[in-house]
Design a protein around this motif. Structure first.
Motif, PDB file in Angstrom:
ATOM      1  N   LYS A  33      12.760   4.694  13.700  1.00 10.16           N
ATOM      2  CA  LYS A  33      13.939   3.856  13.873  1.00 10.16           C
ATOM      3  C   LYS A  33      15.171   4.653  13.444  1.00 10.16           C
ATOM      4  CE  LYS A  33      11.569  -0.542  13.114  1.00 10.16           C
ATOM      5  NZ  LYS A  33      11.401  -1.696  12.191  1.00 10.16           N
ATOM      6  N   PRO A  34      16.258   4.607  14.194  1.00 15.90           N
ATOM      7  CA  PRO A  34      17.459   5.373  13.823  1.00 15.90           C
ATOM      8  C   PRO A  34      18.083   4.833  12.543  1.00 15.90           C
ATOM      9  CG  PRO A  34      17.924   3.885  15.657  1.00 15.90           C
ATOM     10  CD  PRO A  34      16.452   3.810  15.423  1.00 15.90           C
ATOM     11  N   GLY A  35      18.801   5.700  11.850  1.00 17.66           N
ATOM     12  CA  GLY A  35      19.506   5.253  10.648  1.00 17.66           C
ATOM     13  C   GLY A  35      19.283   6.184   9.477  1.00 17.66           C
ATOM     14  N   LEU A  36      20.186   6.089   8.501  1.00 17.23           N
ATOM     15  CA  LEU A  36      20.148   6.958   7.327  1.00 17.23           C
ATOM     16  C   LEU A  36      19.466   6.298   6.137  1.00 17.23           C
ATOM     17  CD1 LEU A  36      23.779   8.401   7.498  1.00 17.23           C
ATOM     18  CD2 LEU A  36      21.661   9.544   8.157  1.00 17.23           C
ATOM     19  N   ASP A  37      18.806   5.174   6.356  1.00 20.62           N
ATOM     20  CA  ASP A  37      18.180   4.469   5.248  1.00 20.62           C
ATOM     21  C   ASP A  37      16.954   5.219   4.737  1.00 20.62           C
ATOM     22  OD1 ASP A  37      16.707   4.041   7.498  1.00 20.62           O
ATOM     23  OD2 ASP A  37      16.916   1.882   7.533  1.00 20.62           O
ATOM     24  N   SER A  38      16.442   4.751   3.612  1.00 22.01           N
ATOM     25  CA  SER A  38      15.361   5.438   2.914  1.00 22.01           C
ATOM     26  C   SER A  38      14.029   4.731   3.146  1.00 22.01           C
ATOM     27  CB  SER A  38      15.675   5.470   1.413  1.00 22.01           C
ATOM     28  OG  SER A  38      14.563   5.896   0.678  1.00 22.01           O
ATOM     29  N   ILE A  39      13.005   5.505   3.514  1.00 17.70           N
ATOM     30  CA  ILE A  39      11.648   4.992   3.659  1.00 17.70           C
ATOM     31  C   ILE A  39      10.844   5.523   2.476  1.00 17.70           C
ATOM     32  CG2 ILE A  39       9.614   4.833   5.151  1.00 17.70           C
ATOM     33  CD1 ILE A  39      12.228   3.677   6.355  1.00 17.70           C
ATOM     34  N   LEU A  40      10.152   4.656   1.764  1.00 20.26           N
ATOM     35  CA  LEU A  40       9.417   5.063   0.568  1.00 20.26           C
ATOM     36  C   LEU A  40       7.911   5.037   0.799  1.00 20.26           C
ATOM     37  CD1 LEU A  40       9.118   5.671  -2.487  1.00 20.26           C
ATOM     38  CD2 LEU A  40       9.206   3.203  -2.885  1.00 20.26           C
ATOM     39  N   LEU A  41       7.269   6.152   0.475  1.00 18.66           N
ATOM     40  CA  LEU A  41       5.812   6.214   0.395  1.00 18.66           C
ATOM     41  C   LEU A  41       5.452   6.223  -1.084  1.00 18.66           C
ATOM     42  CD1 LEU A  41       2.953   6.633   1.581  1.00 18.66           C
ATOM     43  CD2 LEU A  41       3.395   9.096   1.531  1.00 18.66           C
ATOM     44  N   LYS A  42       4.894   5.117  -1.547  1.00 19.64           N
ATOM     45  CA  LYS A  42       4.498   5.005  -2.959  1.00 19.64           C
ATOM     46  C   LYS A  42       2.985   5.175  -3.052  1.00 19.64           C
ATOM     47  CE  LYS A  42       4.638   1.971  -7.043  1.00 19.64           C
ATOM     48  NZ  LYS A  42       3.230   2.095  -7.434  1.00 19.64           N
ATOM     49  N   GLY A  43       2.570   6.178  -3.782  1.00 19.36           N
ATOM     50  CA  GLY A  43       1.146   6.391  -4.016  1.00 19.36           C
ATOM     51  C   GLY A  43       0.888   6.470  -5.503  1.00 19.36           C
ATOM     52  N   HIS A  44      -0.361   6.386  -5.882  1.00 22.10           N
ATOM     53  CA  HIS A  44      -0.707   6.538  -7.286  1.00 22.10           C
ATOM     54  C   HIS A  44      -0.544   8.012  -7.690  1.00 22.10           C
ATOM     55  CE1 HIS A  44      -2.359   2.459  -7.371  1.00 22.10           C
ATOM     56  NE2 HIS A  44      -2.875   2.743  -6.192  1.00 22.10           N
ATOM     57  N   VAL A  45      -0.501   8.254  -8.993  1.00 25.64           N
ATOM     58  CA  VAL A  45      -0.386   9.624  -9.501  1.00 25.64           C
ATOM     59  C   VAL A  45      -1.578  10.451  -9.012  1.00 25.64           C
ATOM     60  CG1 VAL A  45      -0.371  11.050 -11.581  1.00 25.64           C
ATOM     61  CG2 VAL A  45       0.906   8.906 -11.547  1.00 25.64           C
ATOM     62  N   GLN A  46      -1.293  11.557  -8.331  1.00 29.50           N
ATOM     63  CA  GLN A  46      -2.307  12.482  -7.818  1.00 29.50           C
ATOM     64  C   GLN A  46      -3.315  11.796  -6.883  1.00 29.50           C
ATOM     65  OE1 GLN A  46      -2.504  16.343 -10.348  1.00 29.50           O
ATOM     66  NE2 GLN A  46      -3.876  14.868 -11.276  1.00 29.50           N
ATOM     67  N   SER A  47      -2.796  10.972  -5.977  1.00 28.60           N
ATOM     68  CA  SER A  47      -3.696  10.209  -5.096  1.00 28.60           C
ATOM     69  C   SER A  47      -3.714  10.724  -3.667  1.00 28.60           C
ATOM     70  CB  SER A  47      -3.289   8.733  -5.103  1.00 28.60           C
ATOM     71  OG  SER A  47      -1.983   8.579  -4.555  1.00 28.60           O
ATOM     72  N   GLY A  48      -3.069  11.872  -3.387  1.00 23.96           N
ATOM     73  CA  GLY A  48      -3.083  12.415  -2.039  1.00 23.96           C
ATOM     74  C   GLY A  48      -1.793  12.224  -1.278  1.00 23.96           C
ATOM     75  N   LYS A  49      -0.676  12.041  -1.989  1.00 26.02           N
ATOM     76  CA  LYS A  49       0.610  11.829  -1.320  1.00 26.02           C
ATOM     77  C   LYS A  49       1.043  13.063  -0.542  1.00 26.02           C
ATOM     78  CE  LYS A  49       2.681  10.744  -5.165  1.00 26.02           C
ATOM     79  NZ  LYS A  49       1.495  10.793  -6.049  1.00 26.02           N
ATOM     80  N   THR A  50       0.825  14.268  -1.130  1.00 28.76           N
ATOM     81  CA  THR A  50       1.246  15.505  -0.458  1.00 28.76           C
ATOM     82  C   THR A  50       0.505  15.675   0.861  1.00 28.76           C
ATOM     83  OG1 THR A  50       1.702  16.531  -2.605  1.00 28.76           O
ATOM     84  CG2 THR A  50       1.504  17.992  -0.705  1.00 28.76           C
ATOM     85  N   SER A  51      -0.807  15.485   0.843  1.00 28.53           N
ATOM     86  CA  SER A  51      -1.589  15.585   2.081  1.00 28.53           C
ATOM     87  C   SER A  51      -1.098  14.581   3.112  1.00 28.53           C
ATOM     88  CB  SER A  51      -3.074  15.338   1.785  1.00 28.53           C
ATOM     89  OG  SER A  51      -3.592  16.341   0.948  1.00 28.53           O
ATOM     90  N   THR A  52      -0.745  13.392   2.642  1.00 24.84           N
ATOM     91  CA  THR A  52      -0.299  12.344   3.570  1.00 24.84           C
ATOM     92  C   THR A  52       1.019  12.720   4.222  1.00 24.84           C
ATOM     93  OG1 THR A  52      -1.445  10.644   2.288  1.00 24.84           O
ATOM     94  CG2 THR A  52       0.290   9.899   3.788  1.00 24.84           C
ATOM     95  N   TYR A  53       1.986  13.236   3.442  1.00 24.78           N
ATOM     96  CA  TYR A  53       3.263  13.549   4.094  1.00 24.78           C
ATOM     97  C   TYR A  53       3.166  14.816   4.945  1.00 24.78           C
ATOM     98  CZ  TYR A  53       4.992  16.681   0.223  1.00 24.78           C
ATOM     99  OH  TYR A  53       5.187  17.679  -0.693  1.00 24.78           O
ATOM    100  N   ILE A  54       2.258  15.729   4.610  1.00 22.50           N
ATOM    101  CA  ILE A  54       2.049  16.884   5.499  1.00 22.50           C
ATOM    102  C   ILE A  54       1.432  16.412   6.818  1.00 22.50           C
ATOM    103  CG2 ILE A  54       0.725  19.019   5.820  1.00 22.50           C
ATOM    104  CD1 ILE A  54       1.100  19.599   2.858  1.00 22.50           C
ATOM    105  N   LEU A  55       0.499  15.471   6.742  1.00 20.33           N
ATOM    106  CA  LEU A  55      -0.077  14.905   7.969  1.00 20.33           C
ATOM    107  C   LEU A  55       0.991  14.169   8.775  1.00 20.33           C
ATOM    108  CD1 LEU A  55      -2.365  14.125   9.866  1.00 20.33           C
ATOM    109  CD2 LEU A  55      -2.991  12.292   8.269  1.00 20.33           C
ATOM    110  N   LEU A  56       1.847  13.405   8.096  1.00 19.36           N
ATOM    111  CA  LEU A  56       2.944  12.719   8.792  1.00 19.36           C
ATOM    112  C   LEU A  56       3.871  13.727   9.465  1.00 19.36           C
ATOM    113  CD1 LEU A  56       3.871   9.907   6.246  1.00 19.36           C
ATOM    114  CD2 LEU A  56       3.303   9.544   8.658  1.00 19.36           C
ATOM    115  N   ALA A  57       4.154  14.826   8.772  1.00 17.28           N
ATOM    116  CA  ALA A  57       5.005  15.875   9.359  1.00 17.28           C
ATOM    117  C   ALA A  57       4.341  16.448  10.604  1.00 17.28           C
ATOM    118  CB  ALA A  57       5.264  16.975   8.331  1.00 17.28           C
ATOM    119  N   ALA A  58       3.033  16.710  10.525  1.00 17.37           N
ATOM    120  CA  ALA A  58       2.302  17.268  11.672  1.00 17.37           C
ATOM    121  C   ALA A  58       2.358  16.320  12.858  1.00 17.37           C
ATOM    122  CB  ALA A  58       0.851  17.544  11.276  1.00 17.37           C
TER     123      ALA A  58
END
Length: 690
Positions: A33-58
Motif C-alpha cells: 500500500k502506498p504511503g510513508l507510514d510504519s509497518i511493524l513486525l513484532k517477534g519474540h526475542v531471538q525468534s527468527g525475525k531476521t530470517s523473516t524480513y530477509i524472506l520478505l525482502a526476497a
C-alpha cells in the motif's frame, strides 16, 4: 511479474525454516500500500525475525520491489552478522543482485549494477546515513525506485527526542531525524519496523514513528521463549531459572582479589555455574561447542576484571580437582548428580567425568570479552552467529551482547547487572538465552541471577504476553471505531505494572505524557459539540435503553437502579453516542477506540457484562463561564461517578447522561462516561490524548 529466484535461494539456504504464510501475505499486503507510514513486525526475542524480513525482502524483490536497505543497531558485530546473513542467503544468485558496500568507492557503479536488485546493510549511525544520501545524490534516479527499508531493532535509536528544543527541526534526535528524512526522500519505498520490544514506538505522537499496522510473528517449534521459561511451573523450566545468586557475590566477582580468595566459599554460585556448564556439555549425548554468557558489569574495566577472575577460577578448579581437594570434588559431584538426574541417563561415571572436566578446564575453555575494545576477537560463523571456537566458550560483555546478538548452543547465562530502575524493553533484550534451543539441551541449561531479577523478568513477561493477546482486540477496536465519522489512526494500550523499580521503557524514548488506566478510571469525550444532523442516533439510544430495561436485568440499589447488559449492547450505545458529536480540538476516535478496547478486554477477562447507569434530560453546560469545556458531567459527592464506584466492582459501568439540549442550541446528546471496575486484571498505559 518476475520469477521467484530470490525466494528459492532463501529456501535452499534455509530448508528447515518454518514458514508463516498467513503473516507473510498480510505483511506483503501492507507494504504494497502506498504511503510513508510504519509497518511493524513484532517477534519474540531471538525468534527468527531476521530470517523473516530477509524472506520478505526476497519475495518483494521477486515481485515489484527494486531493493532492500536494512539498518542495524550501531554495533559492528550486529552489522557484520546481518550482512553475513544476507550474503550467505543469496550467494547462489549473487549475479542477479548488487550488494552495495557504502564504505567503498561509489563512483564506479555502472547502470547495469544499479538496475539490478540492490541490497544495502548499514548501521544507524550519522556517517552511514551521510554515505547513503551521497549515493542517492550521485544517482538521483535511485530514489524513485521501490526499496523495502528495514529498521532492525527499531526501538533503538529510531525514536529519540529533544523535548526542550526551541526549533521544530531540532525536536528529533540526530539518528531519528536522519531516518525520517531518508524515508521522506524515498517516496516510493516502504518502511518495515522490526523489534521484539516496540513499547516506546506505541507511545509516539508522530505518525511516521507510531506503527500504523502491527503483525505478530509466531515463534517456531524449537523456540524457548520467556513465557515458557518464566511463567511455567514445569520442573525443567524451574530448574533452569531458580539458581539464585546473592548480590554480594556479583559484587565480589568484579572486585575479587584473585590472589587472596577462596573461590568455593566466596563465589559459590559462579563456581557452580562453571561446573554446571562444563559437565552439561560433557554429559549431553551430542558433542557440540557450547557457550556461556556472563553479563554483570557495563564498564570495560569491569569486563576485564571479570575475565581475570574467571580465568583464575578455572585455573584453581583444575588444580584443586587434580589434587583431590575435598570441597571442590564435592561441589563437582553435586553438579554431576543434579545434571545426571535431570538428564535421566548416565553417559560417564563420576570418576570418568572428573577426568574429562580437568581436561576441559585445561585445554577446552576460552574466555572472550565482547565490548568496544575487543571487536576483532569475536568471530562469526557462516550463519552470522557468534562462533564458539572451542568446546566451552565463555563470553563476557554488556551492551555488545544484548540486542541482535545470537550465541550458538548457549546453555549457561549468568546475569548480575543491577539497575535501580529496570526498563522492560532493555531487560527482555538482554535475555540472549531465549531462542532456538534443542529440547535435549534444556535439562542442562541454567540461568544464574538474583531473586529480584527473576521477579522482574516474570513481571515483564506477563505484560508482554498480555499485550500480544490483546493485539487482536486493539485492531478490532480500531476497525470498529473507524466506522464512525471520526478520523483514523491506531492507538495502542499496553498492560503496565505496579511493581516498584520497573518501567516499560526509558522516558527519553517517549515524546508524550502517558496515562494510567486503573481501578475506577473514567473515559469520556471532552471538548466536543453535538451534531444536529445526527439526532436520529440520540433518539435511537433512548429507545435502546428503554428496550434494555425490558429484556435485561434491572438492579435496584440505594434508591437508584442500573441495567446489566451484554458487552455488545453497551458497544451499540457507545458508538451511537460518539457518532452524534464532533470536535475540532480533540481526537474523539482514539477516545472511542480506547473505550471499545476496554469493553472487549474486560469481557474477555471479567465476563460479558456491562452495567448501564442512565439519566435523562440533564441541563449541564458544555462550556463553562471561563470559556473552558466541561470535563466532569458525573461529578459531585453524591453524583453519578460516586454511585458508579459503588456498583462497578467486577464489571465496567457505562454512564449514559442525556443532555436536553437547553445549553446547546436545542441539540440534545448523550454524554457517555465509561468507568473501569475496581477489580482490574492489569493496569493499562496509553498516550495522553489531547
Amino acid at each position: 511479474m518476475k520469477d521467484t529466484l530470490l525466494e528459492k535461494a532463501f529456501y535452499e539456504k534455509n530448508p528447515h525454516i518454518e514458514e508463516n504464510p498467513k503473516i507473510l501475505l498480510e505483511i506483503e499486503e501492507a507494504i504494497n500500500k502506498p504511503g510513508l507510514d510504519s509497518i511493524l513486525l513484532k517477534g519474540h526475542v531471538q525468534s527468527g525475525k531476521t530470517s523473516t524480513y530477509i524472506l520478505l525482502a526476497a519475495r518483494s524483490m521477486d515481485k515489484n520491489y527494486d531493493g532492500c536497505i536494512t539498518f542495524t543497531k550501531n554495533a559492528n558485530d550486529i552489522l557484520n552478522q546481518t550482512k553475513s546473513r544476507f550474503l550467505s542467503t543469496f550467494e547462489t544468485v549473487e549475479d542477479n543482485l548488487t550488494v552495495i558496500d557504502i564504505n567503498e568507492n561509489l563512483e564506479d557503479l555502472t547502470k547495469y549494477e544499479l538496475n539490478q536488485n540492490i541490497i544495502i546493510v548499514a548501521k544507524k549511525q550519522t556517517n552511514d546515513f551521510e554515505k547513503i544520501n551521497k549515493l542517492f545524490d550521485k544517482y538521483p534516479f535511485l530514489q524513485e525506485k521501490r526499496f523495502l527499508v528495514v529498521d532492525d531493532e527499531s526501538d533503538w535509536g529510531s525514536n529519540g527526542y529533544n523535548k526542550s528544543a526551541e526549533k521544530e527541526e531540532d525536536y528529533f534526535k540526530k539518528i531519528c531525524k536522519e531516518l525520517l528524512d531518508l524515508r521522506k526522500r524515498l517516496i516510493n519505498s516502504k518502511y518495515l519496523s522490526v523489534t521484539a520490544t516496540p513499547l516506546s514506538l506505541f507511545f509516539a505522537n508522530y505518525w511516521m514513528i507510531r506503527p500504523h499496522a502491527i503483525f505478530l510473528l509466531p515463534p517456531h517449534k524449537k523456540y524457548l521463549g520467556a513465557e515458557e521459561l518464566f511463567l511455567s511451573e514445569e520442573k525443567t523450566m524451574r530448574r533452569i531459572c531458580e539458581n539464585f545468586v546473592e548480590e554480594k557475590e556479583f559484587e565480589a566477582i568484579v572486585n575479587a582479589d584473585i590472589n587472596n580468595i577462596d573461590f568455593c566459599k566466596e563465589l559459590p554460585q559462579l563456581t557452580k555455574a562453571v561446573f554446571d556448564f562444563i559437565l552439561g556439555g560433557l554429559l549431553l549425548k551430542q558433542e557440540k561447542h557450547y557457550s556461556m554468557l556472563i553479563h554483570i558489569d557495563t564498564t570495560r574495566k569491569g569486563h576485564a576484571k571479570q575475565k581475570e577472575t574467571i580465568k583464575s577460577l578455572i585455573a584453581v578448579l583444575k588444580q584443586e580437582l587434580n589434587n583431590g581437594h575435598p570441597e571442590t570434588v564435592a561441589k563437582l559431584y553435586k553438579s554431576y548428580d543434579e545434571i545426571t538426574t535431570a538428564l535421566d541417563y548416565t553417559k560417564y561415571s563420576f570418576e570418568e567425568v572428573k577426568s574429562l572436566a580437568i581436561q576441559a578446564l585445561e585445554e577446552q575453555v576460552k574466555v572472550t570479552l565482547m565490548n568496544s575494545d575487543s571487536k576483532k576477537s569475536v568471530k562469526l560463523d557462516s550463519n552470522g552467529n557468534i562462533k564458539n571456537p572451542v568446546p566451552f566458550s565463555i563470553f563476557i560483555g554488556a551492551f555488545a551482547v544484548d540486542r541482535g546478538v545470537t550465541f550458538n548452543n548457549m546453555i549457561s547465562f549468568v546475569f548480575g547487572r543491577d539497575s535501580k530502575i529496570a526498563n522492560m524493553d532493555s531487560s527482555l533484550q538482554q535475555l540472549r538465552i531465549l531462542g532456538a534451543r534443542p529440547k535435549e539441551d534444556l535439562p542442562v541449561t541454567r540461568i544464574y541471577c538474583t531473586k529480584k531479577t527473576l521477579k522482574k523478568w516474570k513481571e515483564f513477561t506477563r505484560i508482554d504476553v498480555e499485550f500480544n493477546k490483546n493485539i487482536e482486540l486493539l485492531l478490532e477496536s480500531n476497525k470498529l471505531a473507524s466506522k464512525t465519522d471520526l478520523s483514523n489512526q491506531l492507538n495502542y494500550l499496553v498492560p503496565s505494572t505496579k511493581m516498584e523499580g520497573v518501567r516499560l521503557c526509558a522516558p527519553q524514548k517517549i515524546d508524550t505524557s502517558l496515562k494510567q488506566f486503573e481501578a475506577y478510571s473514567r473515559l469520556l469525550p471532552k471538548g466536543f459539540l453535538p451534531n444536529k444532523d445526527k439526532q436520529k442516533l440520540v433518539m435511537e439510544n433512548t429507545q435502546l435503553i428503554e428496550k434494555y430495561k425490558l429484556i435485561y436485568p434491572v438492579i435496584e440499589f440505594e434508591k437508584d437502579h442500573y441495567i446489566e447488559v451484554p458487552t455488545e449492547a453497551a458497544v451499540k450505545l457507545l458508538m451511537n453516542s460518539y457518532n452524534a458529536i464532533y470536535s475540532d480540538e480533540v481526537n474523539l476516535l482514539n477516545l472511542l477506540e480506547q473505550s471499545l478496547f476496554f469493553l472487549k478486554w474486560l469481557k474477555k477477562e471479567n465476563g460479558d457484562k456491562v452495567l448501564i447507569y442512565y439519566k435523562y434530560n440533564r441541563n449541564r453546560k458544555l462550556i463553562r463561564k471561563n470559556g473552558k469545556y466541561d470535563d466532569a458531567p458525573d461529578s459531585g459527592k453524591k453524583g453519578d461517578y460516586a454511585y458508579a464506584k459503588k456498583i462497578g466492582i467486577d464489571h465496567p459501568v457505562l454512564m449514559m447522561l442525556h443532555q436536553s439540549g437547553e445549553q446547546t442550541d436545542g441539540i440534545p446528546f448523550y454524554w457517555p462516561v465509561l468507568m473501569l471496575p475496581k477489580n482490574m486484571p492489569f493496569n493499562i498505559t496509553g498516550r495522553t490524548l489531547n
